[in-house]
Design an enzyme around this catalytic site. Structure first.
Site, mmCIF file in Angstrom:
data_model
loop_
_atom_site.group_PDB
_atom_site.id
_atom_site.type_symbol
_atom_site.label_atom_id
_atom_site.label_comp_id
_atom_site.label_asym_id
_atom_site.label_seq_id
_atom_site.Cartn_x
_atom_site.Cartn_y
_atom_site.Cartn_z
ATOM 1 N N ASP A 88 0.863 -1.181 0.000
ATOM 2 C CA ASP A 88 0.000 0.000 0.000
ATOM 3 C C ASP A 88 0.902 1.234 0.000
ATOM 4 O O ASP A 88 1.616 1.485 0.966
ATOM 5 C CB ASP A 88 -0.854 -0.040 1.287
ATOM 6 C CG ASP A 88 -2.131 0.750 1.178
ATOM 7 O OD1 ASP A 88 -2.103 1.820 0.532
ATOM 8 O OD2 ASP A 88 -3.139 0.316 1.764
ATOM 9 N N ASP A 193 -2.900 4.796 -2.197
ATOM 10 C CA ASP A 193 -3.814 5.455 -1.282
ATOM 11 C C ASP A 193 -4.243 6.816 -1.832
ATOM 12 O O ASP A 193 -3.409 7.570 -2.330
ATOM 13 C CB ASP A 193 -3.066 5.652 0.049
ATOM 14 C CG ASP A 193 -3.978 6.069 1.177
ATOM 15 O OD1 ASP A 193 -4.935 5.345 1.466
ATOM 16 O OD2 ASP A 193 -3.729 7.142 1.768
ATOM 17 N N GLU A 255 -6.958 3.868 -5.044
ATOM 18 C CA GLU A 255 -8.119 4.092 -4.168
ATOM 19 C C GLU A 255 -8.369 5.581 -4.070
ATOM 20 O O GLU A 255 -7.452 6.343 -3.766
ATOM 21 C CB GLU A 255 -7.856 3.566 -2.760
ATOM 22 C CG GLU A 255 -9.007 3.873 -1.811
ATOM 23 C CD GLU A 255 -8.703 4.859 -0.675
ATOM 24 O OE1 GLU A 255 -9.538 4.983 0.220
ATOM 25 O OE2 GLU A 255 -7.651 5.523 -0.705
ATOM 26 N N HIS A 320 -10.912 -1.997 5.351
ATOM 27 C CA HIS A 320 -10.456 -1.446 6.644
ATOM 28 C C HIS A 320 -11.006 -0.046 6.910
ATOM 29 O O HIS A 320 -10.779 0.488 7.991
ATOM 30 C CB HIS A 320 -8.930 -1.423 6.680
ATOM 31 C CG HIS A 320 -8.361 -0.385 5.757
ATOM 32 N ND1 HIS A 320 -8.375 -0.523 4.384
ATOM 33 C CD2 HIS A 320 -7.816 0.821 6.005
ATOM 34 C CE1 HIS A 320 -7.848 0.561 3.837
ATOM 35 N NE2 HIS A 320 -7.497 1.398 4.789
ATOM 36 N N ASP A 321 -11.682 0.555 5.921
ATOM 37 C CA ASP A 321 -12.247 1.899 6.112
ATOM 38 C C ASP A 321 -13.764 1.868 6.270
ATOM 39 O O ASP A 321 -14.404 2.921 6.315
ATOM 40 C CB ASP A 321 -11.934 2.781 4.896
ATOM 41 C CG ASP A 321 -10.475 3.205 4.860
ATOM 42 O OD1 ASP A 321 -9.861 3.326 5.940
ATOM 43 O OD2 ASP A 321 -9.961 3.416 3.753
#
Ligand code: GLC
Ligand code: CA
Length: 552
Positions: A88, A193, A255, A320-321
């Protein structure tokens, strides 16, 4: 694709924090599941202000997770099992503890000054503009004043996460070198990200109060469009591609908010030479009410349409968000097992690469901590205190935040019924969900209707049925409130998927175009003794089935 939140996956040394040796010990389990790629949320050295999304050293592993040697071991062992590894890359910002920032803040003529975004105060000494930070921290501003040089630096998130300056060529080159170093080591690609936010609007203009301005603290406006998809963003990505990805067999995924069916091809069409794919938020956002079936059909149909134009997309219902998918879109009480499987069917049979988030394969659910001190997620904590500031009662604020918190998916993996769910022999960094005695990996393995086993079947099916990957998408019964029914057609093969997304029994309806067809059932989340289509009059609550149409 399987997403691992390392901190919460498996702790090998009893310090309460999941680590790389923990992951290594579970690789055989992941291979059994059938996944062939892991995306690790950031495992780099970090003060963990945002659980690793604040990187202090992009070329090292956080000591809590292990060492570079552990990572190399993991890479080797994963590759030997046919599993690829994506890292990531958090390149919109770094930690304020990164060497670059420590230098940058020293003086205006420091060689690293322009690695970050500095602006002088307004004449009255105030912030350069009205941008707010997403975590609602401090006074709400996205700018923090630094005494040493008398200027403000920009941070879209925490003040401990200063934004990097992508206008500055030496910064770019250093980042490219760093990424090539990981790829040379054997890493198979990256998840990027908030990749739509690297370019900031020229002159840093105030943001207007728009419908997208979600929140406002002391007049600082948090607008998710503030720095999103600004003109010039493509030049940045084309440059990254040219200097990092070109000529390599890797996979990249972006993302970011702001991605939609109109602009996705600009970022992901092969001819653009930017990214391979993206994940978007149109169906999944903790900030909006859960999708209706109508929205689901419309979105999926539109994305399937875009995929005909050199675009490849992804499917997910949680990460995870976001909260746990079974709690948010399923029914995590009586129908936990059935609804977890139904959602898995949707994710695995819609067009695009399915993304699983750790724990989905055993039906892990949301958690509801009884006090704010148990929460770690910065959004939850920031929103909580801003709600209190606006006069809300603590209890009410908590009740609103519990189902939305990002901590819902960050609780430790529930391996078995022993203390702390077998995640650690020490004290876990985040409290384990209290339902672990019944919801855990071991219990699921022993159960006759294992969710894990269902995922295995689904994943295998993707390999055996080209229609799932390459087929077009056609919804039938297009107005049904509770039942989704769709066809996936590819060359000789037609699949029919049926999902009753409700707690109720629903009378069977066969749309006219399917009358007279012969159906062979390939998979169901109900016992085999339940007769297949044609042999009965109702769909059971949360029933999901996949059929092959023999005479399409
Ligand atoms: C992305 C990450 C999220 C993080 C944020 C800031 O949205 O997925 O976890 O808080 O970026 O880096
Ligand atoms: Ca550990």
């Amino acid at each position: 694709m399987y997403e691992i939140y390392c901190k919460s996956f498996c702790d090998s040394n009893g310090d309460g924090i999941g680590d790389l040796q923990g992951v290594i010990s579970k690789l055989p389990m992941l291979q059994e599941l059938g996944i062939n790629c892991i995306w690790f949320t950031p495992i780099f050295t970090s003060p963990q202000v945002d659980n690793g999304y604040d990187v202090a050293d992009y070329q090292n592993i956080d000591p809590a997770y292990g060492t570079l040697d552990d990572f190399k071991e993991l890479l080797l062992k994963a590759h030997a099992l046919g599993i690829r590894i994506l890292l990531d890359m958090v390149l919109n910002h770094s930690s304020d503890e990164h060497r670059w920032f420590l230098e940058s803040r020293k003086s205006k003529d420091n060689p690293y000054r322009n690695y970050y975004i500095w602006q002088p105060p307004k004449t009255d000494g105030s912030e350069p503009n009205n941008w707010g930070n997403y975590f609602l921290e401090g006074n709400g501003s996205a700018w923090t004043f630094d005494k040493a040089t008398g200027e403000y630096y920009l941070h879209q998130y925490s003040a401990k996460m200063p934004d990097l300056n992508w206008e500055y060529v030496p910064l770019r080159e250093e980042v490219y070198r760093m990424m090539r170093w990981w790829l040379d080591m054997g890493v198979d690609g990256f998840r990027f990200d908030i990749f739509t936010r690297f370019k900031k609007p020229a002159g840093f203009p105030d943001t207007p109060k728009s419908p997208n301005a979600l929140l406002d603290r002391n007049g600082f406006i948090v607008d998710r469009d503030m720095c999103t998809c600004v003109d010039g963003i493509h030049e940045i990505w084309q440059n990254i591609h040219k200097n990092v990805m070109e000529g390599r067999d890797i996979f990249t995924i972006g993302e970011g908010s702001g991605i939609n069916i109109q602009n996705v091809a600009d970022y992901t069409a092969q001819s653009r030479k930017e990214l391979d794919t993206v994940y978007h938020f149109n169906l999944v956002s903790r900030k909006r009410p859960p999708f209706t079936l109508q929205q689901f059909r419309t979105e999926q149909t539109q994305w399937a349409e875009v995929m005909k134009k050199d675009v490849w997309t992804t499917q997910y219902l949680s990460n995870h968000d976001q909260p746990r998918m079974v709690s948010r879109y399923g029914s995590d009480g009586q129908f936990r097992v059935e609804s977890a499987k139904l959602l898995a069917v949707l994710v695995h049979t819609m067009p695009g690469t399915p993304f699983l988030y750790q724990g989905e394969e055993i039906g892990m659910t949301n958690v509801a901590y009884s006090c704010i001190e148990n929460y770690n997620d910065r959004y939850t904590v920031g929103e909580y205190y801003s709600m209190l500031e606006n006069g809300m009662e603590a209890e009410q604020a908590l009740a609103i935040l519990q189902p939305k918190s990002r901590d819902n998916t960050r609780t430790p993996y529930q391996w078995n019924a022993s203390r702390h769910a077998g995640f650690t022999t020490g004290t876990p960094w985040l409290k384990v969900n209290e339902n672990y005695p019944s919801v855990n990996y071991e219990a699921d393995q022993k159960s006759s209707d294992s969710i894990f086993a269902f995922y295995q079947q689904l994943i295998r099916m993707r390999k055996d049925h080209p229609a799932i990957i390459g087929g077009n998408l056609e919804f039938v019964l297009p107005d049904h409130e509770n039942v989704l029914m769709y066809l996936r057609r590819y060359e000789q093969e037609t699949l029919l998927i049926i999902a009753n997304k409700s707690d109720c029994e629903v009378p069977v309806q066969v749309p006219p175009e399917l009358i007279g067809k012969v159906f062979r059932r390939l998979l169901s989340n109900r016992p085999e003794t339940v007769p297949s289509l044609g042999g009965r009059s109702a769909w059971l609550p949360w029933e999901a089935e996949i059929y092959c149409v023999e005479n399409p």
